[in-house]
Design an enzyme around this catalytic site. Structure first.
Site, PDB file in Angstrom:
ATOM      1  N   LYS A   1       7.196  30.901  64.550  1.00 57.92           N
ATOM      2  CA  LYS A   1       6.409  31.944  65.223  1.00 57.92           C
ATOM      3  C   LYS A   1       5.130  31.363  65.833  1.00 57.92           C
ATOM      4  O   LYS A   1       4.723  31.724  66.927  1.00 57.92           O
ATOM      5  CB  LYS A   1       6.045  33.040  64.206  1.00 57.92           C
ATOM      6  CG  LYS A   1       6.347  34.434  64.719  1.00 57.92           C
ATOM      7  CD  LYS A   1       6.464  35.417  63.597  1.00 57.92           C
ATOM      8  CE  LYS A   1       5.447  36.526  63.666  1.00 57.92           C
ATOM      9  NZ  LYS A   1       5.514  37.432  62.513  1.00 57.92           N
TER      10      LYS A   1
ATOM     11  N   LYS B   1       1.835  48.471  69.773  1.00 56.91           N
ATOM     12  CA  LYS B   1       1.132  47.595  70.716  1.00 56.91           C
ATOM     13  C   LYS B   1       2.077  46.792  71.616  1.00 56.91           C
ATOM     14  O   LYS B   1       1.749  46.498  72.749  1.00 56.91           O
ATOM     15  CB  LYS B   1       0.201  46.641  69.958  1.00 56.91           C
ATOM     16  CG  LYS B   1      -1.050  47.328  69.441  1.00 56.91           C
ATOM     17  CD  LYS B   1      -1.976  46.317  68.788  1.00 56.91           C
ATOM     18  CE  LYS B   1      -3.281  46.980  68.366  1.00 56.91           C
ATOM     19  NZ  LYS B   1      -4.212  46.004  67.775  1.00 56.91           N
TER      20      LYS B   1
ATOM     21  N   GLY C   1     -13.777  42.677  59.973  1.00 58.86           N
ATOM     22  CA  GLY C   1     -13.272  43.066  61.288  1.00 58.86           C
ATOM     23  C   GLY C   1     -13.975  44.244  61.936  1.00 58.86           C
ATOM     24  O   GLY C   1     -13.549  44.694  63.007  1.00 58.86           O
TER      25      GLY C   1
HETATM   26  P1  ATR Z   1      -0.166  42.083  63.092  1.00 59.32           P
HETATM   27  O1  ATR Z   1       0.140  42.829  64.335  1.00 59.32           O
HETATM   28  O2  ATR Z   1      -1.092  42.812  62.144  1.00 59.32           O
HETATM   29  O3  ATR Z   1      -0.627  40.674  63.357  1.00 59.32           O
HETATM   30  P2  ATR Z   1       2.456  41.069  62.462  1.00 59.32           P
HETATM   31  O4  ATR Z   1       2.699  40.823  63.905  1.00 59.32           O
HETATM   32  O5  ATR Z   1       3.542  41.626  61.627  1.00 59.32           O
HETATM   33  O6  ATR Z   1       1.213  42.015  62.252  1.00 59.32           O
HETATM   34  O7  ATR Z   1       1.954  39.665  61.820  1.00 59.32           O
HETATM   35  C1  ATR Z   1       1.608  39.551  60.496  1.00 59.32           C
HETATM   36  C2  ATR Z   1       1.043  38.149  60.246  1.00 59.32           C
HETATM   37  O8  ATR Z   1       0.716  38.084  58.848  1.00 59.32           O
HETATM   38  C3  ATR Z   1       2.004  37.020  60.509  1.00 59.32           C
HETATM   39  O9  ATR Z   1       1.296  35.849  60.853  1.00 59.32           O
HETATM   40  C4  ATR Z   1       2.675  36.860  59.129  1.00 59.32           C
HETATM   41  O10 ATR Z   1       3.227  35.585  58.890  1.00 59.32           O
HETATM   42  P3  ATR Z   1       4.803  35.306  59.222  1.00 59.32           P
HETATM   43  O11 ATR Z   1       4.874  35.133  60.697  1.00 59.32           O
HETATM   44  O12 ATR Z   1       5.127  34.084  58.475  1.00 59.32           O
HETATM   45  O13 ATR Z   1       5.554  36.520  58.729  1.00 59.32           O
HETATM   46  C5  ATR Z   1       1.484  37.031  58.246  1.00 59.32           C
HETATM   47  N1  ATR Z   1       1.848  37.448  56.885  1.00 59.32           N
HETATM   48  C6  ATR Z   1       2.232  38.661  56.475  1.00 59.32           C
HETATM   49  N2  ATR Z   1       2.483  38.657  55.135  1.00 59.32           N
HETATM   50  C7  ATR Z   1       2.233  37.388  54.716  1.00 59.32           C
HETATM   51  C8  ATR Z   1       2.275  36.731  53.444  1.00 59.32           C
HETATM   52  N3  ATR Z   1       2.611  37.382  52.332  1.00 59.32           N
HETATM   53  N4  ATR Z   1       1.946  35.416  53.389  1.00 59.32           N
HETATM   54  C9  ATR Z   1       1.587  34.743  54.499  1.00 59.32           C
HETATM   55  N5  ATR Z   1       1.523  35.303  55.725  1.00 59.32           N
HETATM   56  C10 ATR Z   1       1.829  36.600  55.831  1.00 59.32           C
END
Ligand code: ATR
Length: 260
Positions: free
Chosen positions: A137, A47, A226
């Site tokens: 972020k 994306k 979703g």
């Molecule tokens: P997507 O395109 O599906 O949004 P991404 O851009 O990799 O995927 O984002 C994943 C999101 O899930 C982020 O907000 C991530 O938090 P971080 O920015 O702190 O990494 C969150 N996320 C993924 N695993 C997580 C976990 N175990 N606990 C809390 N947040 C998590």
């Protein structure tokens, strides 16, 4: 879903599933153009990385750095994100809330939250609250959203700020779980249940029923997964490609009968 829409409108188009690895993205895009595809969707993990190969990109997609729909117009590749529209329509259908009337909390600040929140700011949301494990972020996303509208009301929290978040949850109209936590059934619950009040509307962007949704429903919250977002992002993509109004109910039926 897309094929049933094409058939319903007697459009002789084909929607194909084409796997492309990140390494192949540049040549993959060139091949799609060479094969004269009029448009396509891209999903994770393309994306953001497809953007350098596009000629034009709509504002919200540019700011959020996320594109899921491409249409070829006079040889130029134009990129859109329809994910925010999908979420908007899903919220309207299920909770009867318009974006410009609402305060929305995004749990997560990754690509999915960025695409949707950019659309929500662009559409005049009263307030956006970003909650993310990695606070930098969320701050970065806030800055990008502020580029769309300098006056937008955007706040950032971290998941451990439980007492503040419990107060915030009381004033938001919809909380949107946008992290990848919950994709696997063994995952922990992303949003602590104790900060969710029973009057809250909750969306989990994950297509299937997550533990969070099940538990929140039991506590009396209004919850949706979703699938509605998936349907309506596809509806918008269809309309971008064809310039025609999509047969929404037919697409919904196709999506449901596909077992998604
Ligand atoms: P997507 O395109 O599906 O949004 P991404 O851009 O990799 O995927 O984002 C994943 C999101 O899930 C982020 O907000 C991530 O938090 P971080 O920015 O702190 O990494 C969150 N996320 C993924 N695993 C997580 C976990 N175990 N606990 C809390 N947040 C998590």
């Amino acid at each position: 879903m897309q094929m049933s829409a094409f058939r319903a409108l007697h459009i002789g188009a084909q929607y194909d599933l084409i796997p492309i690895t990140p390494d192949e993205l540049k040549s993959g895009v060139a091949q799609l153009v060479a094969k004269r595809y009029s448009g396509w969707n891209v999903t994770v993990p393309h994306k953001a990385s497809i953007i350098p190969f596009l000629d034009e990109i709509e504002t919200a997609a540019k700011v959020s750095g996320s594109v899921n729909t491409i249409v070829v117009r006079e040889g130029r590749l134009c990129g859109y994100s329809t994910d925010g529209y999908g979420l908007q329509m899903s919220i309207k259908e299920s909770f009867n809330i318009d974006i410009n009337e609402g305060r929305f909390l995004f749990w997560g600040s990754g690509g999915a939250a960025a695409a949707a929140s950019a659309h929500f700011v662009n559409s005049g949301a009263k307030e956006i609250i970003l909650v993310n494990r990695t606070v930098e972020k969320a701050q970065e996303l806030k800055q990008k959203l502020q580029e769309i509208s300098a006056n937008a009301n955007i706040a950032v929290y971290q998941p451990h700020q439980l007492s503040e978040l419990a107060v915030v949850m009381k004033k938001v109209d919809v909380a949107i779980q946008s992290t990848s936590v919950g994709l696997n059934s063994a995952d922990p619950i992303s949003i602590p249940l104790e900060i969710l009040c029973p009057s809250l509307n909750l969306v989990d962007m994950i297509y299937s029923e997550t533990t969070l949704l099940g538990r929140a429903r039991k506590s009396g919250l209004n919850v949706i997964d979703g699938k509605g977002m998936l349907l309506h992002q596809g509806v918008k993509s269809f309309e971008i490609w064809t310039g025609k109004k999509a047969p929404v109910e037919m697409m919904r039926e196709a999506l449901t009968s596909n077992g998604r």
